[in-house]
Design an enzyme around this catalytic site. Structure first.
Site, PDB file in Angstrom:
ATOM      1  N   TYR A 182      75.490  17.250  43.638  1.00  0.00           N
ATOM      2  CA  TYR A 182      76.200  16.221  44.392  1.00  0.00           C
ATOM      3  C   TYR A 182      76.444  16.696  45.822  1.00  0.00           C
ATOM      4  O   TYR A 182      76.329  15.921  46.770  1.00  0.00           O
ATOM      5  CB  TYR A 182      77.532  15.872  43.717  1.00  0.00           C
ATOM      6  CG  TYR A 182      77.358  15.196  42.384  1.00  0.00           C
ATOM      7  CD1 TYR A 182      77.018  13.855  42.295  1.00  0.00           C
ATOM      8  CD2 TYR A 182      77.513  15.910  41.193  1.00  0.00           C
ATOM      9  CE1 TYR A 182      76.851  13.234  41.067  1.00  0.00           C
ATOM     10  CE2 TYR A 182      77.351  15.298  39.959  1.00  0.00           C
ATOM     11  CZ  TYR A 182      77.012  13.967  39.904  1.00  0.00           C
ATOM     12  OH  TYR A 182      76.846  13.356  38.685  1.00  0.00           O
ATOM     13  N   ASN A 203      74.991   3.604  39.501  1.00  0.00           N
ATOM     14  CA  ASN A 203      73.571   3.276  39.508  1.00  0.00           C
ATOM     15  C   ASN A 203      73.238   2.328  38.343  1.00  0.00           C
ATOM     16  O   ASN A 203      73.420   2.697  37.187  1.00  0.00           O
ATOM     17  CB  ASN A 203      72.758   4.573  39.398  1.00  0.00           C
ATOM     18  CG  ASN A 203      71.280   4.334  39.226  1.00  0.00           C
ATOM     19  OD1 ASN A 203      70.745   3.269  39.515  1.00  0.00           O
ATOM     20  ND2 ASN A 203      70.593   5.354  38.749  1.00  0.00           N
ATOM     21  N   CYS A 210      69.339   9.122  38.488  1.00  0.00           N
ATOM     22  CA  CYS A 210      70.662   9.705  38.684  1.00  0.00           C
ATOM     23  C   CYS A 210      70.908  10.880  37.736  1.00  0.00           C
ATOM     24  O   CYS A 210      71.758  11.725  38.002  1.00  0.00           O
ATOM     25  CB  CYS A 210      71.742   8.644  38.524  1.00  0.00           C
ATOM     26  SG  CYS A 210      71.703   7.759  36.957  1.00  0.00           S
ATOM     27  N   HIS A 211      70.121  10.961  36.666  1.00  0.00           N
ATOM     28  CA  HIS A 211      70.273  12.071  35.714  1.00  0.00           C
ATOM     29  C   HIS A 211      69.854  13.408  36.324  1.00  0.00           C
ATOM     30  O   HIS A 211      70.185  14.455  35.794  1.00  0.00           O
ATOM     31  CB  HIS A 211      69.465  11.805  34.434  1.00  0.00           C
ATOM     32  CG  HIS A 211      68.000  11.642  34.658  1.00  0.00           C
ATOM     33  ND1 HIS A 211      67.433  10.441  35.053  1.00  0.00           N
ATOM     34  CD2 HIS A 211      66.981  12.524  34.553  1.00  0.00           C
ATOM     35  CE1 HIS A 211      66.128  10.598  35.172  1.00  0.00           C
ATOM     36  NE2 HIS A 211      65.831  11.844  34.881  1.00  0.00           N
TER      37      HIS A 211
END
Length: 158
Positions: A91, A114, A122-123
């Site tokens: 992040y 998302n 996003c994983h």
């Protein structure tokens, strides 16, 4: 007019939604009693590409996406699409890439909103210490996806 399709994946059933402007939602669900319908023609290519992904034959998606969100969320989601298959970022790195290292919480929140799981990966975002952090579909799914995308599969010694 929005169309929906349900498909069975190794991670459970998935819901695909969209219209002529593109796919606006793809999520996994724990529901196991979903309608088994033939996907609408506009989803044929998406279903095909997702099936290829889940059997390890596709690393990138080539689909018309139309996620709904704020301009900031869309910027984050666009940046997520730049994370290569089999790689991860944090992040913190993502917020730096977007030009504001102090926006880490906002980036994490946008990541969590998302609407196009897997299609917008996003994983692939993990904690700065390498830990698996939140995933709307559950950490077990995030772990499965990251292991699925590993370039070199771990070989057993025995």
């Amino acid at each position: 007019m929005k169309s929906k399709a349900f498909l069975k994946t190794p991670l459970g059933y998935a819901l695909l939604e969209g219209d002529a402007a593109g796919i606006s939602r793809f999520i996994l669900t724990d529901e196991d009693n979903l309608p088994n319908t033939t996907p609408a023609p506009e989803f044929t290519e998406a279903v095909s590409q997702l099936e290829e992904y889940f059997v390890g034959q596709r690393k990138e998606f080539d689909l018309q996406l139309n996620p709904q969100g704020t301009e900031f969320q869309k910027r984050v989601w666009q940046a997520l699409q730049d994370i290569p298959y089999g790689k991860t970022t944090s992040y913190m790195e993502l917020s730096k890439q977007l030009g504001d290292p102090l926006a880490i919480r906002a980036v994490a929140a946008a990541n969590g909103k998302n609407p196009l799981w897997i299609l917008i990966p996003c994983h692939r975002v993990i904690g700065s210490d390498g830990s698996l952090t939140g995933y709307a579909g559950g950490l077990w799914r995030k772990k499965w996806l990251l292991e699925h995308e590993q370039q070199e599969k771990q070989q057993s010694l025995f």
